[in-house]
Scaffold this motif. Structure first.
Motif, PDB file in Angstrom:
ATOM      1  N   UNK A  40       1.074  -1.268   0.474  1.00  0.00           N
ATOM      2  CA  UNK A  40      -0.335  -0.130   0.091  1.00  0.00           C
ATOM      3  C   UNK A  40       0.857   0.758   0.055  1.00  0.00           C
ATOM      4  N   UNK A  41       1.944   0.808  -0.601  1.00  0.00           N
ATOM      5  CA  UNK A  41       3.454   2.650  -0.787  1.00  0.00           C
ATOM      6  C   UNK A  41       3.675   2.485  -1.876  1.00  0.00           C
ATOM      7  N   UNK A  42       3.725   4.050  -1.940  1.00  0.00           N
ATOM      8  CA  UNK A  42       3.902   4.211  -3.796  1.00  0.00           C
ATOM      9  C   UNK A  42       5.533   3.553  -3.616  1.00  0.00           C
ATOM     10  N   UNK A  43       5.906   3.362  -5.039  1.00  0.00           N
ATOM     11  CA  UNK A  43       7.751   2.674  -4.836  1.00  0.00           C
ATOM     12  C   UNK A  43       7.640   3.238  -6.144  1.00  0.00           C
ATOM     13  N   UNK A  44       9.615   3.772  -6.405  1.00  0.00           N
ATOM     14  CA  UNK A  44       9.248   4.608  -7.269  1.00  0.00           C
ATOM     15  C   UNK A  44      10.681   3.689  -7.870  1.00  0.00           C
ATOM     16  N   UNK A  45      10.597   2.595  -8.920  1.00  0.00           N
ATOM     17  CA  UNK A  45      11.383   1.089  -9.086  1.00  0.00           C
ATOM     18  C   UNK A  45      12.007   1.828 -11.163  1.00  0.00           C
ATOM     19  N   UNK A  46      13.555   2.141 -10.941  1.00  0.00           N
ATOM     20  CA  UNK A  46      14.286   2.132 -12.227  1.00  0.00           C
ATOM     21  C   UNK A  46      15.672   1.498 -11.499  1.00  0.00           C
ATOM     22  N   UNK A  47      15.580   1.097 -13.295  1.00  0.00           N
ATOM     23  CA  UNK A  47      16.577  -0.677 -13.051  1.00  0.00           C
ATOM     24  C   UNK A  47      16.798  -0.669 -14.459  1.00  0.00           C
ATOM     25  N   UNK A  48      18.062  -1.261 -15.118  1.00  0.00           N
ATOM     26  CA  UNK A  48      18.305  -1.098 -16.308  1.00  0.00           C
ATOM     27  C   UNK A  48      18.494  -2.893 -16.266  1.00  0.00           C
ATOM     28  N   UNK A  49      18.900  -3.499 -17.482  1.00  0.00           N
ATOM     29  CA  UNK A  49      17.857  -4.844 -17.585  1.00  0.00           C
ATOM     30  C   UNK A  49      19.071  -4.713 -18.890  1.00  0.00           C
ATOM     31  N   UNK A  50      20.497  -6.177 -18.970  1.00  0.00           N
ATOM     32  CA  UNK A  50      20.676  -6.863 -20.236  1.00  0.00           C
ATOM     33  C   UNK A  50      19.716  -7.445 -21.298  1.00  0.00           C
ATOM     34  N   UNK A  51      19.833  -6.803 -22.285  1.00  0.00           N
ATOM     35  CA  UNK A  51      18.774  -7.655 -23.548  1.00  0.00           C
ATOM     36  C   UNK A  51      19.599  -7.524 -24.695  1.00  0.00           C
TER      37      UNK A  51
END
Length: 100
Positions: A40-51
């Motif tokens: 129930x808490x907003x969370x900023x998600x940032x990541x890089x992923x190899x593709x």
């Protein structure tokens, strides 16, 4: 089931290379940013992923605009047989108007 759908931008991309069998492959790093709700808490998600994109889709992927958001579909696999790190194998993608 191993299927991943991700809205991300192409942060960096290598030139097309070819496997010994002649299959074109393009490696890249995707950047994802979004706001997710957890407990129930907003969370900023940032990541890089190899593709990587292999086969027919590699041509379209190599021409896709850097920094623009796309909706990528694919699966996760080890970088190689002995590796513990994962790579997102892109099987399809489309332009995404979503700003996250």
């Amino acid at each position: 089931m191993n299927q991943l759908q991700l809205v991300a931008s192409i942060a960096e991309r290598d030139a097309v290379r070819y496997t010994p069998a002649g299959i074109p492959i393009v490696s890249a790093r995707l950047l994802h940013r979004s706001e997710q709700t957890e407990a129930s808490i907003a969370r900023l998600v940032e990541f890089e992923i190899a593709a990587l994109a292999a086969g027919e889709i590699s041509g379209r992927f190599s021409q896709a605009e850097l920094g623009k958001n796309f909706r990528f579909t694919g699966f996760l696999a080890r970088r190689n047989r002995n590796s513990k790190s994962l790579v997102f194998h892109i099987t399809d993608f489309e332009t995404c108007s979503q700003d996250h």
